[in-house]
Design a protein around this motif. Structure first.
Motif, PDB file in Angstrom:
ATOM      1  N   HIS A 202       4.416  -0.636  -6.317  1.00 40.35           N
ATOM      2  CA  HIS A 202       3.617   0.001  -6.361  1.00 40.35           C
ATOM      3  C   HIS A 202       2.330  -0.534  -6.210  1.00 40.35           C
ATOM      4  O   HIS A 202       1.861  -1.669  -6.696  1.00 40.35           O
ATOM      5  CB  HIS A 202       3.446   1.259  -7.475  1.00 40.35           C
ATOM      6  CG  HIS A 202       4.898   1.624  -7.912  1.00 40.35           C
ATOM      7  ND1 HIS A 202       5.236   2.882  -7.599  1.00 40.35           N
ATOM      8  CD2 HIS A 202       5.891   1.048  -8.444  1.00 40.35           C
ATOM      9  CE1 HIS A 202       6.426   3.086  -8.002  1.00 40.35           C
ATOM     10  NE2 HIS A 202       6.897   2.068  -8.409  1.00 40.35           N
ATOM     11  N   SER A 205      -4.080   1.353  -2.511  1.00 36.56           N
ATOM     12  CA  SER A 205      -4.459   0.834  -1.442  1.00 36.56           C
ATOM     13  C   SER A 205      -5.668   1.888  -0.950  1.00 36.56           C
ATOM     14  O   SER A 205      -5.702   2.992  -0.771  1.00 36.56           O
ATOM     15  CB  SER A 205      -3.597   0.674  -0.258  1.00 36.56           C
ATOM     16  OG  SER A 205      -4.065   0.499   0.963  1.00 36.56           O
ATOM     17  N   VAL A 208      -5.666   5.039  -3.220  1.00 29.23           N
ATOM     18  CA  VAL A 208      -4.594   5.817  -2.878  1.00 29.23           C
ATOM     19  C   VAL A 208      -3.316   5.094  -3.390  1.00 29.23           C
ATOM     20  O   VAL A 208      -3.332   3.964  -2.881  1.00 29.23           O
ATOM     21  CB  VAL A 208      -4.472   6.564  -1.664  1.00 29.23           C
ATOM     22  CG1 VAL A 208      -3.232   7.362  -1.719  1.00 29.23           C
ATOM     23  CG2 VAL A 208      -5.534   7.456  -1.313  1.00 29.23           C
ATOM     24  N   HIS A 210       0.315   3.773  -3.257  1.00 34.08           N
ATOM     25  CA  HIS A 210       1.387   3.465  -2.267  1.00 34.08           C
ATOM     26  C   HIS A 210       2.594   3.031  -3.007  1.00 34.08           C
ATOM     27  O   HIS A 210       2.466   2.220  -3.912  1.00 34.08           O
ATOM     28  CB  HIS A 210       1.133   2.643  -1.169  1.00 34.08           C
ATOM     29  CG  HIS A 210       0.003   3.353  -0.177  1.00 34.08           C
ATOM     30  ND1 HIS A 210      -1.218   3.596  -0.549  1.00 34.08           N
ATOM     31  CD2 HIS A 210       0.154   3.542   1.245  1.00 34.08           C
ATOM     32  CE1 HIS A 210      -1.974   4.001   0.394  1.00 34.08           C
ATOM     33  NE2 HIS A 210      -1.170   4.103   1.518  1.00 34.08           N
ATOM     34  N   TRP A 231       6.099   1.049   3.017  1.00 33.82           N
ATOM     35  CA  TRP A 231       5.073   1.639   1.969  1.00 33.82           C
ATOM     36  C   TRP A 231       4.801   2.969   2.194  1.00 33.82           C
ATOM     37  O   TRP A 231       4.946   3.241   3.692  1.00 33.82           O
ATOM     38  CB  TRP A 231       3.889   0.707   2.008  1.00 33.82           C
ATOM     39  CG  TRP A 231       4.145  -0.644   1.332  1.00 33.82           C
ATOM     40  CD1 TRP A 231       3.956  -1.813   2.159  1.00 33.82           C
ATOM     41  CD2 TRP A 231       3.875  -0.989   0.000  1.00 33.82           C
ATOM     42  NE1 TRP A 231       4.218  -2.703   1.218  1.00 33.82           N
ATOM     43  CE2 TRP A 231       4.078  -2.406  -0.050  1.00 33.82           C
ATOM     44  CE3 TRP A 231       4.022  -0.045  -1.206  1.00 33.82           C
ATOM     45  CZ2 TRP A 231       4.175  -2.889  -1.320  1.00 33.82           C
ATOM     46  CZ3 TRP A 231       3.845  -0.706  -2.237  1.00 33.82           C
ATOM     47  CH2 TRP A 231       3.702  -2.101  -2.451  1.00 33.82           C
ATOM     48  N   SER A 233       2.658   6.571   1.182  1.00 33.58           N
ATOM     49  CA  SER A 233       1.544   7.002   0.474  1.00 33.58           C
ATOM     50  C   SER A 233       1.774   8.121  -0.478  1.00 33.58           C
ATOM     51  O   SER A 233       2.578   8.997   0.290  1.00 33.58           O
ATOM     52  CB  SER A 233       0.159   7.398   1.494  1.00 33.58           C
ATOM     53  OG  SER A 233      -0.657   8.157   0.543  1.00 33.58           O
ATOM     54  N   GLY A 235      -0.426  10.037  -1.674  1.00 30.44           N
ATOM     55  CA  GLY A 235      -1.488  10.999  -1.430  1.00 30.44           C
ATOM     56  C   GLY A 235      -2.316  11.128  -2.866  1.00 30.44           C
ATOM     57  O   GLY A 235      -2.937  12.087  -2.958  1.00 30.44           O
ATOM     58  N   GLN A 237      -4.973   9.572  -5.620  1.00 26.11           N
ATOM     59  CA  GLN A 237      -5.752   8.457  -5.927  1.00 26.11           C
ATOM     60  C   GLN A 237      -5.979   8.299  -7.441  1.00 26.11           C
ATOM     61  O   GLN A 237      -5.460   9.123  -8.322  1.00 26.11           O
ATOM     62  CB  GLN A 237      -7.196   9.210  -5.572  1.00 26.11           C
ATOM     63  CG  GLN A 237      -7.289   9.448  -4.129  1.00 26.11           C
ATOM     64  CD  GLN A 237      -9.004   9.735  -3.865  1.00 26.11           C
ATOM     65  OE1 GLN A 237      -9.479  10.456  -4.687  1.00 26.11           O
ATOM     66  NE2 GLN A 237      -9.261   9.323  -2.762  1.00 26.11           N
TER      67      GLN A 237
END
Length: 384
Positions: A202, A205, A208, A210, A231, A233, A235, A237
């Motif tokens: 994990h 990035s 966020v 990933h 990888w 996302s 979504g 944060q």
């Protein structure tokens, strides 16, 4: 989860009209503060006092004191490097470092951006082809700012990009295949922070989260149980992230609050039940620091220590299994956790509770700890 610890303020052009100062902060990240026209020089930030930056593996723990690495617990896999034998007291390991990271049965350290490793290395997860690594070994890597030392795979941030090494049976290295690597490889993902679970990786990035790899309990936070080979996302944060390195739960800090995802059969997510979460879930508790053991977790909220999950070895600091974050009555400046042990750090002093069969509690003996127990005094000289 390592907390930001301020270091020395260095005056580059003292008292000039355009004085430029450098704050050296963890993981080799430097930033400049231009105080021209500010009307004065800011005071230097305090240096960390006593043992800090504590991190634990399966049955050994590491920390930094006065710029040197200290350790307690199991050394059967040479995870203490130059020092021989197990140690039931915090012991000087004879190497300088800025930060340390305890893997399952191995250790990693950063000094001025260089990565050093020692210990068990059957899959090359220390980034070198030597097995075992019997003393602190310079990997030759520079520009390293963060490390996640897992069971048999590791990920690091080097020059702002995620690199990975070790076992890759579930594509956890994020390289698009399932071939293991015995040297660190660039995954191409830019990131500031990394963590791992047993078979997943994990990273944060551009703010966020990933994730990649195994997803048996939804620990990738993608809303399903489907593994990912590259990888992906979520979504979501976050500001910081912490994985259960030998299990399948993940924790994140977002705007000072705890969010959780993944396995929860022992209540280790602290949400009041045993329901696993496949998407990031707000645990509704402010958090300053959090660490995860095998099936339990510990955090600091408002300076107070809270624990949740499995208590088979008494590692919650109170009786019984708990499915919600519960106050222990203890205070700490930082927390750490091995598989079945909880560590509280307060600089010159600290406490441990739970499994202590290898001396990982640092209390001077190897009997298990059914209640919070003070660390033994420090021995200033390195052992050999």
């Amino acid at each position: 989860m390592k907390k930001l610890l301020m270091a020395t303020l260095i005056a580059i052009t003292p008292f000039s009209a355009h004085a430029d100062f450098v704050y050296s902060v963890p993981f080799g990240i430097d930033f400049h503060l231009d105080i021209s026209g500010s009307g004065g020089t800011p005071p230097p930030p305090p240096a960390p006092v006593g043992l800090h930056s504590i991190d634990c593996g399966q049955q050994h723990c590491l920390g930094i004191k006065d710029g040197e690495v200290w350790g307690a617990g199991d050394n059967g896999y040479l995870q203490f490097g130059y020092v021989s034998g197990d140690h039931s007291e915090w012991t000087n390991l004879g190497i300088e470092a800025d930060s340390v990271y305890a893997g399952y049965r191995s250790s990693m350290a950063i000094k001025d951006g260089q990565l050093f490793v020692t210990g068990d290395n059957p899959y090359g997860h220390l980034g070198v082809s030597i097995h075992p690594v019997s003393s602190w070994h310079d990997t030759g890597l520079t520009g390293v700012t963060d490390v996640a030392a897992g069971r048999y795979h590791s990920v690091i941030v080097k020059d702002g990009t995620v690199w990975s090494a070790g076992r890759n049976n579930y594509y956890q290295l994020g390289l698009g295949d399932n071939n293991s690597r015995n040297s660190f490889q660039d995954t191409g993902l830019q990131a500031s922070k990394v963590t791992v679970t047993r078979f997943s990786s994990h990273a944060i990035s551009n703010g966020v989260v990933h994730s990649v790899g195994y997803n048996s309990n939804g620990q990738l936070g993608l809303g399903d149980l489907v593994a990912r080979h590259t990888w992906a996302s979520a979504g979501f944060q976050a500001d910081d992230i912490e994985g259960a390195r030998n299990f399948y739960s993940v924790y994140a800090i977002k705007d000072g609050n705890l969010w959780v995802v993944g396995r929860n059969d022992f209540g280790q997510l602290g949400i009041g039940n045993n329901d696993e979460k496949t998407s990031w879930f707000n645990a509704n508790i402010p958090v300053e620091d959090i660490e995860s053991g095998y099936r339990h977790a510990v955090l600091i909220s408002g300076g107070e220590v809270y624990t949740t999950g499995d208590s088979a070895f008494g590692q919650l600091g109170r009786s019984g299994e708990h499915r919600a974050w519960t106050a222990t009555g203890e205070q700490a400046s930082e927390v750490a956790s091995s598989d079945y042990t909880t560590i509280l750090g307060n600089g010159e002093t600290g406490k441990s509770v739970g499994d202590n069969s290898s001396g990982e509690g640092g209390v001077g003996h190897v009997s298990n700890l059914s209640s919070w127990t003070e660390w033994a005094s420090f021995d200033a000289a390195p052992d050999s």
